[in-house]
Design a protein around this motif. Structure first.
Motif, PDB file in Angstrom:
ATOM      1  N   UNK A   1       0.917  -1.157   0.224  1.00 15.79           N
ATOM      2  CA  UNK A   1      -0.079  -0.386   0.432  1.00 15.79           C
ATOM      3  C   UNK A   1       1.098   1.329  -0.307  1.00 15.79           C
ATOM      4  N   UNK A   2       0.858   1.942  -0.929  1.00 19.15           N
ATOM      5  CA  UNK A   2       1.915   3.057  -1.489  1.00 19.15           C
ATOM      6  C   UNK A   2       1.898   4.936  -0.230  1.00 19.15           C
ATOM      7  N   UNK A   3       0.735   4.731   0.782  1.00 19.46           N
ATOM      8  CA  UNK A   3       0.541   5.623   1.135  1.00 19.46           C
ATOM      9  C   UNK A   3       0.183   5.661   2.631  1.00 19.46           C
ATOM     10  N   UNK A   4       0.364   6.340   3.646  1.00 17.05           N
ATOM     11  CA  UNK A   4       0.255   5.599   5.124  1.00 17.05           C
ATOM     12  C   UNK A   4      -1.171   5.139   5.765  1.00 17.05           C
ATOM     13  N   UNK A   5      -0.203   3.757   5.847  1.00 18.46           N
ATOM     14  CA  UNK A   5      -1.884   3.063   6.330  1.00 18.46           C
ATOM     15  C   UNK A   5      -1.903   2.832   7.337  1.00 18.46           C
TER      16      UNK A   5
ATOM     17  N   UNK B   1     -13.668   2.315   0.940  1.00 21.02           N
ATOM     18  CA  UNK B   1     -15.770   2.271   0.863  1.00 21.02           C
ATOM     19  C   UNK B   1     -15.991   2.051  -0.037  1.00 21.02           C
ATOM     20  N   UNK B   2     -15.666   2.422  -1.431  1.00 23.00           N
ATOM     21  CA  UNK B   2     -16.268   2.321  -2.304  1.00 23.00           C
ATOM     22  C   UNK B   2     -15.006   2.548  -3.724  1.00 23.00           C
ATOM     23  N   UNK B   3     -16.145   1.926  -4.765  1.00 28.65           N
ATOM     24  CA  UNK B   3     -15.025   1.495  -6.152  1.00 28.65           C
ATOM     25  C   UNK B   3     -15.878   2.712  -7.446  1.00 28.65           C
ATOM     26  N   UNK B   4     -14.864   2.902  -7.966  1.00 24.13           N
ATOM     27  CA  UNK B   4     -14.709   2.923  -9.322  1.00 24.13           C
ATOM     28  C   UNK B   4     -14.703   2.978 -10.707  1.00 24.13           C
ATOM     29  N   UNK B   5     -14.950   2.200 -11.705  1.00 22.65           N
ATOM     30  CA  UNK B   5     -13.189   2.115 -12.932  1.00 22.65           C
ATOM     31  C   UNK B   5     -12.080   2.405 -12.428  1.00 22.65           C
ATOM     32  N   UNK B   6     -11.428   1.352 -11.510  1.00 28.29           N
ATOM     33  CA  UNK B   6     -10.590   0.572 -10.690  1.00 28.29           C
ATOM     34  C   UNK B   6     -10.203   1.547 -10.329  1.00 28.29           C
ATOM     35  N   UNK B   7     -10.189   2.475  -9.278  1.00 23.84           N
ATOM     36  CA  UNK B   7     -10.576   3.409  -8.688  1.00 23.84           C
ATOM     37  C   UNK B   7     -10.736   3.087  -7.147  1.00 23.84           C
ATOM     38  N   UNK B   8     -10.362   3.114  -6.273  1.00 20.91           N
ATOM     39  CA  UNK B   8     -10.992   2.571  -5.001  1.00 20.91           C
ATOM     40  C   UNK B   8     -10.918   4.182  -3.619  1.00 20.91           C
TER      41      UNK B   8
ATOM     42  N   UNK C   1      -5.393  -0.222  -7.842  1.00 16.07           N
ATOM     43  CA  UNK C   1      -3.771  -0.792  -7.383  1.00 16.07           C
ATOM     44  C   UNK C   1      -2.896  -0.825  -8.119  1.00 16.07           C
ATOM     45  N   UNK C   2      -3.562  -1.054  -9.403  1.00 19.21           N
ATOM     46  CA  UNK C   2      -2.366  -1.671 -10.761  1.00 19.21           C
ATOM     47  C   UNK C   2      -1.389  -0.611 -10.950  1.00 19.21           C
ATOM     48  N   UNK C   3      -1.777   0.464 -10.855  1.00 14.69           N
ATOM     49  CA  UNK C   3      -1.008   1.907 -11.316  1.00 14.69           C
ATOM     50  C   UNK C   3       0.198   2.190  -9.961  1.00 14.69           C
ATOM     51  N   UNK C   4      -0.622   1.436  -8.593  1.00 11.39           N
ATOM     52  CA  UNK C   4       0.154   1.965  -7.659  1.00 11.39           C
ATOM     53  C   UNK C   4       0.090   3.738  -7.726  1.00 11.39           C
ATOM     54  N   UNK C   5      -0.954   4.298  -8.502  1.00 11.46           N
ATOM     55  CA  UNK C   5      -0.987   6.112  -7.725  1.00 11.46           C
ATOM     56  C   UNK C   5      -2.012   6.169  -6.574  1.00 11.46           C
TER      57      UNK C   5
ATOM     58  N   UNK D   1     -11.824  -6.178  -0.961  1.00 12.09           N
ATOM     59  CA  UNK D   1     -12.791  -5.451  -2.149  1.00 12.09           C
ATOM     60  C   UNK D   1     -12.911  -6.410  -3.567  1.00 12.09           C
ATOM     61  N   UNK D   2     -13.526  -6.157  -4.884  1.00 11.15           N
ATOM     62  CA  UNK D   2     -13.856  -6.048  -5.977  1.00 11.15           C
ATOM     63  C   UNK D   2     -13.486  -4.893  -6.958  1.00 11.15           C
ATOM     64  N   UNK D   3     -12.336  -4.708  -7.941  1.00  9.27           N
ATOM     65  CA  UNK D   3     -12.002  -3.634  -8.389  1.00  9.27           C
ATOM     66  C   UNK D   3     -11.446  -4.419  -9.358  1.00  9.27           C
ATOM     67  N   UNK D   4     -12.220  -3.456 -10.903  1.00  2.00           N
ATOM     68  CA  UNK D   4     -11.530  -3.913 -12.626  1.00  2.00           C
ATOM     69  C   UNK D   4     -10.192  -2.867 -12.793  1.00  2.00           C
ATOM     70  N   UNK D   5      -9.303  -3.761 -13.169  1.00  5.54           N
ATOM     71  CA  UNK D   5      -7.802  -3.397 -13.732  1.00  5.54           C
ATOM     72  C   UNK D   5      -8.227  -2.328 -14.551  1.00  5.54           C
ATOM     73  N   UNK D   6      -7.665  -1.260 -14.490  1.00  7.31           N
ATOM     74  CA  UNK D   6      -7.768  -0.142 -15.140  1.00  7.31           C
ATOM     75  C   UNK D   6      -6.236   0.483 -15.062  1.00  7.31           C
ATOM     76  N   UNK D   7      -6.715   1.227 -15.757  1.00 11.02           N
ATOM     77  CA  UNK D   7      -5.088   2.807 -15.787  1.00 11.02           C
ATOM     78  C   UNK D   7      -5.779   3.862 -15.359  1.00 11.02           C
TER      79      UNK D   7
END
Length: 348
Positions: A78-82, A95-102, A117-121, A337-343
């Motif tokens: 996890x790339x941020x303070x956690x 909390x929620x997710x849409x188009x690959x963003x959590x 989570x794919x690009x780690x951004x 959570x479930x998410x779709x891998x996108x950019x």
């Protein structure tokens, strides 16, 4: 144009590597038109993954659509303070997710993040209020995109029987207030709000009283007009525990309502033109009330209710809704959570 069509069909991780080929490719792959087209082609089983955040580890797992089991996962950082104050445990709520963003929250600092989570951004969202930020027992969020492809976060905040609603714009990187007036009782801890479920240009939130026999209703938010509306739920038996989950099934809002105590009866409803229709009723099952349902897996006509790492029930609806996940955005347990891998990027 041929190159554009080919690359929209390439897996997200591979596309990320292609950005380093040259400036022209990077410009093409980073544009909104490409990201939008790539997202539309990414909602297939192979690109749908489950992110699992445990006390000390985090990993991403595919699901086998033949066996409906989780496959071995890949550990991620996890790339941020956690971390907790002693740096031992993950303090992340999804909390929620849409188009690959959590949209996630650090429970220790109450900060909100948008994370791919794919690009780690990731992007830490600024505080819309100076005194505090997200509180899981009182607040709710919903994610959506507007007609200008601007990714937005709707944040509903309840404090001392007062309500504040703010919308964060990814393009403007700022919050603005949206008016919403509700009876004071709905703003207290007597009522629990779900995360928003986006369906057909509308975010839907369920609101439920936290005791047996309490009332339940739904609040919708039109993402285009930015108007709220209160919607009645169908007659749901409330003599026991009531668990309500909303699912966007190809732009149709489906609700699963489980009622009872140790033996739970599940009814499946669909909302069409403002009216609820019950389409299936399933026999009672033994459902672990402390096991939050996070998503459903469909294989042709059968639905497999998934919670944590277990397939807890299989139901045959007779409806063809294809092989894919249908996520439930009300995550009572902070473990996945479930998410779709996108950019898609958390920031412009």
């Amino acid at each position: 144009m041929i190159l554009f069509r080919i690359l929209t069909r390439v897996l997200p991780k591979a596309v990320g590597r292609f950005k380093s080929v040259c400036k022209t490719w990077n410009s093409l792959l980073s544009g909104n038109a490409f990201v939008r087209e790539h997202c539309s082609r990414s909602a297939i089983p192979s690109n749908q993954k489950v992110l699992v955040i445990e006390h000390q580890t985090s990993s991403i797992h595919p699901i086998n659509f033949e066996t409906h089991d989780y496959e071995p996962g890949t550990s991620i950082t996890i790339p941020f303070d956690h971390r907790s104050y002693n740096n031992r445990f993950n303090f992340v709520s999804i909390l929620s997710h849409l188009n690959g963003l959590l949209c996630v929250c650090n429970r220790f600092t109450s900060d909100l993040f948008l994370w791919n989570p794919v690009t780690t951004s990731f992007k830490r969202l600024p505080h819309p209020n100076s005194n505090d930020f997200y509180k899981g027992t009182l607040d709710a969020v919903g994610l959506y995109t507007d007609t200008h492809d601007d990714f937005k976060v709707l944040y509903i905040r309840r404090r001392d029987a007062t309500l504040a609603v703010n919308v964060y714009s990814r393009s403007d990187e700022s919050w603005r207030n949206i008016p919403l007036t509700l009876p004071a009782d709905y703003l207290t801890t007597r009522f629990c709000w779900s995360s928003g479920t986006l369906c057909g240009g509308t975010l839907y939130f369920t609101v439920s009283e936290t005791f047996v026999g309490g009332s339940h209703f739904m609040i919708s938010f039109d993402v285009n007009t930015e108007q709220f509306q209160m919607i009645n739920l169908p007659q749901i038996p409330n003599h026991g525990i009531v668990l309500i989950r909303l699912v966007n099934v190809q732009d149709e809002l489906v609700m699963f309502a489980a009622t009872g105590y140790r033996e739970m009866k599940i009814d499946m409803w669909i909302l069409q033109e403002g009216t609820w229709y019950r389409i299936y009723s399933f026999p009672e099952i033994s459902l672990d009330l402390w096991c939050s349902i996070t998503h459903y897996v469909t294989n042709r006509k059968k639905w497999f209710v998934m919670a944590k790492f277990q397939k807890i029930f299989e139901i045959d609806t007779g409806l063809m809704w294809f092989n894919r996940f249908y996520p439930v955005t009300s995550f009572q347990c902070d473990d996945g959570a479930l998410f779709t891998e996108t950019l898609v990027s958390p920031s412009i």
